[in-house]
Design an enzyme around this catalytic site. Structure first.
Site, PDB file in Angstrom:
ATOM      1  N   CYS A 180       0.842  -1.308  -0.013  1.00  0.00           N
ATOM      2  CA  CYS A 180      -0.012   0.108   0.004  1.00  0.00           C
ATOM      3  C   CYS A 180       0.864   1.339   0.112  1.00  0.00           C
ATOM      4  CB  CYS A 180      -0.937   0.037   1.323  1.00  0.00           C
ATOM      5  SG  CYS A 180      -2.104  -1.323   0.976  1.00  0.00           S
ATOM      6  N   HIS A 182      -3.286   7.547   1.717  1.00  0.00           N
ATOM      7  CA  HIS A 182      -3.479   6.385   1.386  1.00  0.00           C
ATOM      8  C   HIS A 182      -5.050   5.932   1.970  1.00  0.00           C
ATOM      9  CE1 HIS A 182      -3.759   2.195   0.671  1.00  0.00           C
ATOM     10  NE2 HIS A 182      -3.448   1.940   1.865  1.00  0.00           N
ATOM     11  N   ASN A 211      -9.863   0.139   0.009  1.00  0.00           N
ATOM     12  CA  ASN A 211      -8.427   0.154  -0.261  1.00  0.00           C
ATOM     13  C   ASN A 211      -7.976  -0.528  -1.562  1.00  0.00           C
ATOM     14  OD1 ASN A 211      -5.856  -0.055   0.386  1.00  0.00           O
ATOM     15  ND2 ASN A 211      -5.912  -0.883   2.484  1.00  0.00           N
TER      16      ASN A 211
HETATM   17  O1  UT7 Z   1      -3.557  -0.414   3.729  1.00  0.00           O
HETATM   18  C1  UT7 Z   1      -2.689  -0.775   5.154  1.00  0.00           C
HETATM   19  C2  UT7 Z   1      -3.270  -2.144   5.393  1.00  0.00           C
HETATM   20  N1  UT7 Z   1      -4.579  -1.985   5.815  1.00  0.00           N
HETATM   21  C3  UT7 Z   1      -5.007  -1.282   6.903  1.00  0.00           C
HETATM   22  O2  UT7 Z   1      -4.685  -0.173   7.248  1.00  0.00           O
HETATM   23  C4  UT7 Z   1      -6.032  -1.758   7.769  1.00  0.00           C
HETATM   24  C5  UT7 Z   1      -5.967  -1.600   9.162  1.00  0.00           C
HETATM   25  N2  UT7 Z   1      -6.766  -2.111  10.188  1.00  0.00           N
HETATM   26  C6  UT7 Z   1      -8.196  -1.681  10.096  1.00  0.00           C
HETATM   27  O3  UT7 Z   1      -8.706  -0.948   9.171  1.00  0.00           O
HETATM   28  C7  UT7 Z   1      -9.099  -2.227  11.224  1.00  0.00           C
HETATM   29  O4  UT7 Z   1      -8.281  -2.890  12.135  1.00  0.00           O
HETATM   30  C8  UT7 Z   1     -10.415  -3.356  10.648  1.00  0.00           C
HETATM   31  C9  UT7 Z   1     -11.179  -2.552  10.001  1.00  0.00           C
HETATM   32  C10 UT7 Z   1      -9.630  -4.294   9.878  1.00  0.00           C
HETATM   33  C11 UT7 Z   1     -10.886  -4.082  11.840  1.00  0.00           C
HETATM   34  O5  UT7 Z   1     -11.387  -2.719  12.653  1.00  0.00           O
HETATM   35  P1  UT7 Z   1     -11.204  -2.836  14.266  1.00  0.00           P
HETATM   36  O6  UT7 Z   1     -11.979  -1.735  14.881  1.00  0.00           O
HETATM   37  O7  UT7 Z   1      -9.815  -2.894  14.593  1.00  0.00           O
HETATM   38  O8  UT7 Z   1     -12.026  -4.334  14.529  1.00  0.00           O
HETATM   39  P2  UT7 Z   1     -11.335  -5.579  15.225  1.00  0.00           P
HETATM   40  O9  UT7 Z   1     -10.254  -6.044  14.447  1.00  0.00           O
HETATM   41  O10 UT7 Z   1     -10.605  -5.186  16.699  1.00  0.00           O
HETATM   42  O11 UT7 Z   1     -12.409  -6.464  15.454  1.00  0.00           O
HETATM   43  C12 UT7 Z   1     -13.583  -6.079  16.403  1.00  0.00           C
HETATM   44  C13 UT7 Z   1     -14.640  -7.169  16.095  1.00  0.00           C
HETATM   45  C14 UT7 Z   1     -14.050  -8.597  16.430  1.00  0.00           C
HETATM   46  O12 UT7 Z   1     -15.194  -9.419  16.981  1.00  0.00           O
HETATM   47  P3  UT7 Z   1     -14.670  -9.563  18.639  1.00  0.00           P
HETATM   48  O13 UT7 Z   1     -13.510 -10.431  18.835  1.00  0.00           O
HETATM   49  O14 UT7 Z   1     -14.837  -8.457  19.292  1.00  0.00           O
HETATM   50  O15 UT7 Z   1     -16.129 -10.627  18.916  1.00  0.00           O
HETATM   51  C15 UT7 Z   1     -13.897  -9.075  14.781  1.00  0.00           C
HETATM   52  O16 UT7 Z   1     -14.110 -10.409  14.781  1.00  0.00           O
HETATM   53  O17 UT7 Z   1     -15.242  -7.155  14.963  1.00  0.00           O
HETATM   54  C16 UT7 Z   1     -15.192  -8.353  14.292  1.00  0.00           C
HETATM   55  N3  UT7 Z   1     -15.417  -8.213  12.721  1.00  0.00           N
HETATM   56  C17 UT7 Z   1     -16.299  -7.997  12.024  1.00  0.00           C
HETATM   57  N4  UT7 Z   1     -17.426  -8.219  12.354  1.00  0.00           N
HETATM   58  C18 UT7 Z   1     -18.523  -7.804  11.288  1.00  0.00           C
HETATM   59  C19 UT7 Z   1     -14.119  -8.009  12.172  1.00  0.00           C
HETATM   60  N5  UT7 Z   1     -14.300  -7.923  10.592  1.00  0.00           N
HETATM   61  C20 UT7 Z   1     -15.825  -7.861  10.712  1.00  0.00           C
HETATM   62  C21 UT7 Z   1     -16.705  -7.794   9.649  1.00  0.00           C
HETATM   63  N6  UT7 Z   1     -18.245  -7.699  10.105  1.00  0.00           N
HETATM   64  N7  UT7 Z   1     -16.224  -7.739   8.286  1.00  0.00           N
END
Ligand code: UT7
Length: 325
Positions: free
Chosen positions: A115, A252, A282
């Protein structure tokens, strides 16, 4: 002493026809439009059609950039193309673009910094131009991330989209005056210690497969805010500038919350930030040139503006560029 400076003379873009709204993921994943929108800011993304390649999209974006710049393809003497989803393992996607545009002179090569790829490509192209190695370079970011997504992994597959963006970067004479247009400062960084936070679980010398994207999203998020703020502050500091001097931020586009947290930490108003993540998702190395195009076509950036652009990707790799538009 006479110096050279690189200015952007044209911007182009290409997005595949197929628009994928969040609700499509609700059909086969335990997710909701509401979760995706509130946690990422993403509403739709584009996915390439069957058979549509990274070079096809790059050629379309490059043609638009050449037209915008008023430059003939034969006056281009270099192509620096950022991608992590190339047409083939080799030769480079840049050479496919060179052939597609009917260019037979100069050089063409790929840059791989995921990225952060477009920032790395821009810094490389700028170095070649200011060293006098080339006069006009097409700098391109193009990605078909839909091809490496694990559609059973709700934590990653909802985030990414396909597309391409391109700019024509041209060397012009400079007095070394920071009020002139062009690239003014840059910082690129990496730390391979963090390779396992964001990677693809396949490759030529390991599995002989393309593999699928894997990510520890929470950790990448944490590093993103910290490292993007650091690179931006360093690049601005080299010029004796502060974030308050920035007219437009073109970041980005990974997650609206990362964009907001980074600009807040820098103390820059949201109003000065270009956002496309809502409609593109993204698009990895394509996200910044696509956002350049959106900023230009929507009148968000005007000649003379100080622009800060920054990105982070797998590796981890990251960087920032400050330029006068
Ligand atoms: O380009 C550079 C590369 N990428 C990035 O910069 C991405 C960086 N990270 C992010 O954008 C975020 O971390 C995400 C969008 C990937 C995730 O958001 P988050 O607020 O960090 O969520 P999390 O990973 O802490 O997950 C929170 C909850 C989890 O459930 P539990 O364990 O709390 O029960 C996940 O399993 O949300 C759940 N979850 C979802 N729920 C519904 C994760 N993905 C999904 C989904 N739909 N698609």
């Amino acid at each position: 002493m006479a110096q050279l400076r690189s200015i952007i003379t044209g911007v182009g873009h290409y997005l595949p026809t197929r628009v994928v709204p969040n609700c499509e993921f609700e059909d086969f994943l335990d997710t909701t439009d509401e979760w995706i929108t509130t946690r990422t800011g993403i509403r739709t993304r584009h996915f390439a059609a069957k058979g549509e390649t990274a070079s096809d999209m790059a050629i379309a974006a490059a043609r638009e950039a050449l037209q915008d710049s008023g430059t003939d393809a034969n006056d281009i003497d270099g192509i620096v193309l950022a991608t992590s989803t190339p047409d083939n393992t080799f030769p480079s996607t840049a050479t496919a673009v060179q052939a597609g545009l009917g260019i037979s002179g100069g050089f063409a090569f790929d840059v791989q910094a995921v990225c952060a790829g477009f920032i790395y490509a821009l810094v490389n192209a700028n170095a070649l131009l200011t060293a006098g190695e080339a006069r006009r370079i097409l700098v391109i970011g193009t990605e078909t991330f839909s091809r490496i997504l694990d559609m059973t992994d709700r934590g990653t597959c909802i985030l990414f989209g396909d597309g391409a963006g391109a700019i024509v970067l041209e060397a012009v004479n400079s007095d070394g005056n920071p009020n002139e247009r062009g690239i003014l400062a840059s910082k690129i960084r990496s730390n391979g210690k963090y390779r396992d936070l964001l990677y693809v679980d396949g490759g030529v010398s390991t599995t002989q497969t393309a593999g699928h994207l894997r990510m520890n999203g929470r950790e990448v998020f944490r590093h993103a805010v910290d490292k993007l703020t650091g690179a931006a502050t360093e690049a601005l500091g080299d010029l004796g500038l502060t974030p308050q001097d920035v007219d437009v931020v073109i970041p980005h586009q990974a997650n609206q919350r990362i964009i907001a947290a980074t600009t807040k930490k820098l103390g820059i108003s949201d109003k000065r930030v270009v956002t496309t993540v809502d409609r593109h998702g993204n698009t990895s190395a394509a996200s910044i040139p696509l956002a350049f195009h959106a900023a230009k076509s929507e009148g968000m950036v005007k000649e003379g503006d100080i622009v800060l652009t920054k990105a982070i990707g797998g590796g981890l790799t990251w960087g920032a560029v400050v330029l006068r538009w």
